[in-house]
Structures are given as C-alpha cells and as structure tokens.
Design a protein around this motif. Structure first.
Motif, PDB file in Angstrom:
ATOM      1  N   LEU A  42       8.759   9.048  22.291  1.00  0.00           N
ATOM      2  CA  LEU A  42       9.550   8.087  21.519  1.00  0.00           C
ATOM      3  C   LEU A  42       9.511   8.389  20.030  1.00  0.00           C
ATOM      4  CD1 LEU A  42      11.241   5.532  21.293  1.00  0.00           C
ATOM      5  CD2 LEU A  42       9.111   4.197  21.326  1.00  0.00           C
ATOM      6  N   ILE A  43       8.336   8.714  19.482  1.00  0.00           N
ATOM      7  CA  ILE A  43       8.281   8.929  18.039  1.00  0.00           C
ATOM      8  C   ILE A  43       9.074  10.178  17.629  1.00  0.00           C
ATOM      9  CG2 ILE A  43       6.099   7.705  17.749  1.00  0.00           C
ATOM     10  CD1 ILE A  43       4.690  10.382  17.489  1.00  0.00           C
ATOM     11  N   GLU A  44       9.136  11.172  18.514  1.00  0.00           N
ATOM     12  CA  GLU A  44       9.953  12.355  18.218  1.00  0.00           C
ATOM     13  C   GLU A  44      11.429  11.975  18.130  1.00  0.00           C
ATOM     14  OE1 GLU A  44       9.322  15.380  17.372  1.00  0.00           O
ATOM     15  OE2 GLU A  44       7.149  15.223  17.505  1.00  0.00           O
ATOM     16  N   ARG A  45      11.876  11.144  19.065  1.00  0.00           N
ATOM     17  CA  ARG A  45      13.279  10.724  19.081  1.00  0.00           C
ATOM     18  C   ARG A  45      13.581   9.807  17.893  1.00  0.00           C
ATOM     19  NH1 ARG A  45      17.289   9.622  22.954  1.00  0.00           N
ATOM     20  NH2 ARG A  45      19.190   9.207  21.742  1.00  0.00           N
ATOM     21  N   LEU A  46      12.650   8.937  17.554  1.00  0.00           N
ATOM     22  CA  LEU A  46      12.849   8.054  16.404  1.00  0.00           C
ATOM     23  C   LEU A  46      13.029   8.866  15.128  1.00  0.00           C
ATOM     24  CD1 LEU A  46      10.200   5.278  17.164  1.00  0.00           C
ATOM     25  CD2 LEU A  46      12.683   4.961  17.131  1.00  0.00           C
ATOM     26  N   LYS A  47      12.236   9.905  14.977  1.00  0.00           N
ATOM     27  CA  LYS A  47      12.369  10.773  13.804  1.00  0.00           C
ATOM     28  C   LYS A  47      13.738  11.457  13.782  1.00  0.00           C
ATOM     29  CE  LYS A  47       9.238  13.463  12.412  1.00  0.00           C
ATOM     30  NZ  LYS A  47       8.300  14.600  12.426  1.00  0.00           N
ATOM     31  N   GLN A  48      14.178  11.919  14.953  1.00  0.00           N
ATOM     32  CA  GLN A  48      15.492  12.566  15.041  1.00  0.00           C
ATOM     33  C   GLN A  48      16.603  11.599  14.665  1.00  0.00           C
ATOM     34  OE1 GLN A  48      15.869  14.160  19.015  1.00  0.00           O
ATOM     35  NE2 GLN A  48      14.026  15.413  18.827  1.00  0.00           N
TER      36      GLN A  48
END
Length: 302
Positions: A17-23
């Motif tokens: 989730l945090i990877e996608r939030l950053k994207q």
C-alpha cells in the motif's frame, strides 16, 4: 500533497500500500512497533517519516509534527489460537498500541480514518461472531472507535479483509507453501472443502485507494463498513490449490484429507458484507497466480 499515516506498514498489505500511495503522490509516514522489521519499507519512507512506537510522549509529539490528513490502520497481530505466552502480545498489538496511535492521530487533528477488520469476526455471516480471540479483539477496537466517531467527530471507513495473496508475502500461507515445495514431493492437507474469497494484493491496495477518496468526502462523526471481496461466490480451497499446481506446472501430490480441519476456520463466507462501492476485484485466480509466479521469479523466490 496530502499526508497519509499508515500503521502496520511493514506487513504484506501495508508494504504494498505505501508503495502505491507514493506512486499516487501522497506524502506517506508510517508507525512501527519497536520489534518491527522495517527492512521492507526503509527504502520507501524517509527516516523522518518513520515513527517508532516505543515512547508515548514521543509518539504523540511526532504525529503532531507530521499532521496527517488521513490515518490508515493496518496494525495487528494474528494468531489462530491464543495461549498464555502470546495473549499479552495480542492485546498490545490489536488493542493497546492501536488505540495509542488512534488517540495520537486524533490529538494531531486528523479526523479521517480507514480501519481494517477481518471476516473472522463474522462466523456464519453474523454481524458479530468471533472465530477466535484475535477476531474478538478486532471487534473490540471497532467498539473503541465509536468514542472517536461520536465524541471527536471522526469519519471512519472500516474495510473487512478476506484471504489475500501475492508476491512478497512472508506469511505461512498455503499458497506460499505450495509454491515452495519441490517436484515429486507430497503435501498433506485437509479435505480442502472450506471456501475462500481470495483477493490478489493489487485488488486489495486498489480497495484502500478507493476508500481514501470516500473518507475524504465522508461527513464528520459518520462511520461506514465495507467488504473487500469478490462479487461472485467464494472458491473451495481444493480448487484453488489444484489451479495453482496447474498454472505453476508443478509435479506434486496434494494429499487432501490427510489431516484434520482446524476448528478455528470459517467454512463459507459467501455473501458477507457490502462490497465497497466503486471497487471490484479485477484480478482473476489464474491471472493472479501467473502474476505471483512472475514476481517471485523476479525477486528470487521472495
């Protein structure tokens, strides 16, 4: 840039989730417990955006400095059966520490929360019937949330999660075990008749992003609860594993019926919960298994 604080960020769902939030352009901060292995997230989140839950006053101070706009609660500790050795850890992770972070978030002025629940709270599709103590604690935290909703004007969306899978999953889940066994080996299993809503991690992360948009528009003091599950009927574990063996081209023997079922399981979650509006599970089982294999090969089997 909107600020999002995530607890449980080193877990399977949280790390994705945090990877996608950053994207998506969010400014991401995380809360971790002192014993947490942050190796999976330390390259994704700047050190100043990592809050360690070891000192209460420092926890409140750091979260106030971060000033999150939305808080996503993925914190928790799962175990099928509790015992005298792990019961304190269960209380700490699922209630005490989760409540501390929630209260610190509230004190920092953050009034939008996405909470995470488990379908293990809903045996036989009842509104509440816990399958084990872990599920009872997840329900207890929802009860604690009611104070912040009714008295602190928080807006909360709770997402009920079912079974999940995908690469990067370090849990001892049956799909991970099947993927790791060697050709020619035999794996003893239950009869495989229990049914599951199995969602790929891409769909789960998409669900949280959908909930993010909804909680932004949710009126203060309101709470909603939705399920992240497939729209069709759940699939029997036996069918899932047979499909996995076929897709992964494994020459292994799945010995169904060799061991007894665990009583602390839900036989059939069919139809539980209202599916999150605006979201659907798009990754089919075979496509998801192919994604899993490809990503595992790229990451060296991890």
């Amino acid at each position: 840039m909107e600020k999002v604080l995530v607890s449980g960020a080193s877990g399977f769902i949280g790390s994705h989730l945090i990877e996608r939030l950053k994207q998506e352009g969010y400014d991401v901060s995380i809360v971790v417990r002192p014993t947490t292995d942050i190796s999976v997230v330390k390259e994704s989140v700047p050190l100043q955006n990592i809050v360690v839950l070891d000192d209460r006053e420092e926890l409140y101070r750091k979260i106030k400095v971060i000033e999150p706009f939305i808080y996503i609660n993925l914190m928790g500790m799962f175990c099928t059966r509790h015992n005298c050795e792990n019961i304190t850890q269960l209380v700490d992770a699922n209630i005490k520490d989760s409540l501390l972070v929630l209260d610190a978030v509230n004190e920092a002025g953050c009034k939008r929360v996405i909470n995470t629940a488990s379908y293990w709270q809903n045996r036989q599709n009842k509104d509440y019937s816990p399958i084990n103590l872990y599920a009872a604690m997840k329900q207890a935290f929802e009860t604690l949330l009611a104070h912040y909703i009714e008295n602190e004007n928080m807006s909360v969306i709770t997402l009920t999660i079912f079974d999940t899978y995908g690469a990067g999953d370090r849990r001892k889940k049956i799909l991970n075990i099947v993927y790791q066994i060697q050709d020619g080996e035999t794996l003893d299993l239950t009869n495989g008749e229990q049914k599951m809503y199995l969602c790929h991690i891409e769909d789960i992360v998409s669900g949280y992003l959908t909930a993010l948009e909804k909680v932004k528009a949710l009126e203060g003091g309101k709470a909603l609860k939705y399920a992240l599950r497939g729209n069709g009927e759940p699939i029997a574990l036996k069918e899932i594993l047979m499909t996995a063996v076929h897709v992964w081209r494994k020459d292994v023997r799945l010995n169904f019926g060799a061991i007894k079922r665990n009583k602390a399981e839900i036989d059939d979650p069919n139809g539980y919960g209202v599916v999150l509006p605006g979201w659907e599970a798009k990754v089919g089982l075979e496509d998801g298994l192919k994604k899993y294999e490809k990503e595992m090969q790229i990451n060296g089997g991890r």
